[in-house]
Design a protein around this motif. Structure first.
Motif, short mmCIF file in Angstrom:
data_model
loop_
_atom_site.label_atom_id
_atom_site.label_comp_id
_atom_site.label_asym_id
_atom_site.label_seq_id
_atom_site.Cartn_x
_atom_site.Cartn_y
_atom_site.Cartn_z
N VAL A 115 4.66 -1.50 -5.39
CA VAL A 115 3.48 -1.27 -4.55
C VAL A 115 2.47 -0.44 -5.33
O VAL A 115 2.83 0.50 -6.07
CB VAL A 115 3.86 -0.57 -3.23
N VAL A 116 1.19 -0.80 -5.18
CA VAL A 116 0.10 -0.12 -5.87
C VAL A 116 -1.10 -0.04 -4.93
O VAL A 116 -1.19 -0.81 -3.97
CB VAL A 116 -0.32 -0.87 -7.16
N PRO A 117 -2.05 0.88 -5.19
CA PRO A 117 -3.29 0.84 -4.42
C PRO A 117 -3.96 -0.53 -4.55
O PRO A 117 -3.89 -1.17 -5.61
CB PRO A 117 -4.13 1.94 -5.08
N LYS A 118 -4.61 -0.96 -3.49
CA LYS A 118 -5.21 -2.30 -3.47
C LYS A 118 -6.13 -2.53 -4.65
O LYS A 118 -6.15 -3.61 -5.24
CB LYS A 118 -5.95 -2.51 -2.15
N ARG A 119 -6.92 -1.51 -5.05
CA ARG A 119 -7.88 -1.66 -6.15
C ARG A 119 -7.18 -1.83 -7.50
O ARG A 119 -7.81 -2.25 -8.47
CB ARG A 119 -8.83 -0.46 -6.19
N ASN A 120 -5.90 -1.48 -7.57
CA ASN A 120 -5.17 -1.59 -8.83
C ASN A 120 -4.59 -2.98 -9.07
O ASN A 120 -3.98 -3.23 -10.11
CB ASN A 120 -4.04 -0.57 -8.89
N ALA A 121 -4.75 -3.89 -8.11
CA ALA A 121 -4.31 -5.28 -8.28
C ALA A 121 -5.54 -6.13 -8.54
O ALA A 121 -6.34 -6.41 -7.64
CB ALA A 121 -3.58 -5.75 -7.02
N ILE A 122 -5.71 -6.54 -9.79
CA ILE A 122 -6.93 -7.24 -10.24
C ILE A 122 -6.62 -8.73 -10.40
O ILE A 122 -5.60 -9.09 -11.01
CB ILE A 122 -7.41 -6.65 -11.58
N PRO A 123 -7.46 -9.61 -9.87
CA PRO A 123 -7.20 -11.04 -9.97
C PRO A 123 -6.95 -11.49 -11.41
O PRO A 123 -7.69 -11.12 -12.33
CB PRO A 123 -8.47 -11.68 -9.40
#
Length: 321
Positions: A115-123
């Motif tokens: 799990v990571v902050p939403k902004r840390n998951a980059i397309p």
């Protein structure tokens, strides 16, 4: 869930603390997302975690792996940004005093889920495999920031990469060549030097070799073993960009050379979320792909750790799920 983790800190024998088995599935705080991991790459940072460096003893057991790529629950394919900052921080995120990497405070990517902050998951670009994406967030982002943010190099100038067979170094070779630099490297063996040339280096030299001419910039991840050569290899006014010191952190500063030739020494650590997004787009546009030295199932992670600890790498080690 299945995971590879550090059971406890062990400064003298880090691999003795490397464990493979089940760990609890992570909770998902508000504003965070679950990533179903498809691939994750091994970094020297994982060895330091096993040694207990940069992590409090009460944080163990800690799932290892500070970068990776995977799929969100809605099917979006993503690359992970490993730097997790304080939500209240408003400056340059790599300067946030409360920033942390995955595996320092939060559980890492060597598991079925992270799990990571939403902004840390980059397309993730569609052209990029999960294994290639798993290399971007640490090694390639570090190289991108060193070259394009810190060095000030322009196309046509000459760069020297010390020890060009590790993950950051091979990334520097490929990025530098794609950006129009003249790329020189050093490597300890014919195989390592040949690999650098295959990746785009114009010339490859044995460590410590007197170069045909001085260079505009040196990129250092080795430290003590190569520092003297790096200093002597620079043109007046040149720059050394440092992001690591695997052979030791305490070389002679060579201050007389530093001030007389007006050399510059700049530190560089990881990179920002926006720099990672730019890196992914640059790699896509340039059509370059990272060098994967070894690809193993996560269940065989111990083999990859042994290879890294022995220094016998030729590109990145990637674990797949």
């Amino acid at each position: 869930m299945f995971a590879v983790y550090a059971s406890e800190p062990n400064a003298d024998d880090p691999l003795a603390s490397l464990a493979v088995g089940d760990r609890p599935e992570p909770d998902v705080p508000d504003g965070w997302v679950t990533v179903n991991v498809k691939a994750a790459s091994l970094n020297m940072h994982d060895i330091w975690t096993l040694r207990g460096v940069g992590i409090k003893e009460e944080q163990f057991p800690m799932i290892l792996g500070c970068d990776g790529a995977g799929v969100l629950d809605d099917g979006t394919e993503v690359v992970l940004h490993s730097v997790i900052g304080d939500p209240e921080w408003r400056g340059e995120e790599t300067l946030d005093p409360k920033r942390t990497l995955l595996t320092e405070k939060y559980q890492g990517t060597f598991a079925d889920k992270v799990v990571v902050p939403k902004r840390n998951a980059i397309p993730k670009p569609a052209e990029m495999s999960f294994s290639e994406g798993a290399i971007m967030g640490t090694a390639w982002l570090t190289a991108y920031r060193m070259l394009f943010v810190k060095s000030g190099l322009r196309p046509g100038q000459t760069m020297l990469v010390q020890g060009a067979s590790g993950g950051v170094s091979t990334a520097l070779v490929q990025l530098g060549r794609a950006a129009g630099m003249r790329v020189w490297v050093t490597g300890r063996s014919d195989a390592k030097r040949d690999l650098a040339k295959q990746l785009g280096a114009h010339e490859a030299f044995e460590p410590g070799t007197r170069l045909p001419e001085r260079v505009d910039a040196v990129f250092e991840t080795v430290g003590k073993a190569t520092w003297s050569h790096s200093m002597k290899s620079l043109k007046p006014g040149g720059i050394i960009v440092v992001s690591g010191s695997t052979s030791g952190p305490d070389p002679s500063a060579d201050l007389q050379r530093l001030f007389f030739l007006q050399l510059r020494v700049v530190g560089s650590t990881m990179g920002t979320r926006d720099e990672l997004a730019s890196l992914l787009e640059f790699v896509r546009l340039a059509g370059i792909r990272p060098q994967i030295g070894t690809e193993l199932p996560l269940s065989e992670a111990k083999e990859g750790f042994h290879t890294m600890l022995e220094g016998d790498t030729a590109g990145k080690t990637v674990f797949t799920l």
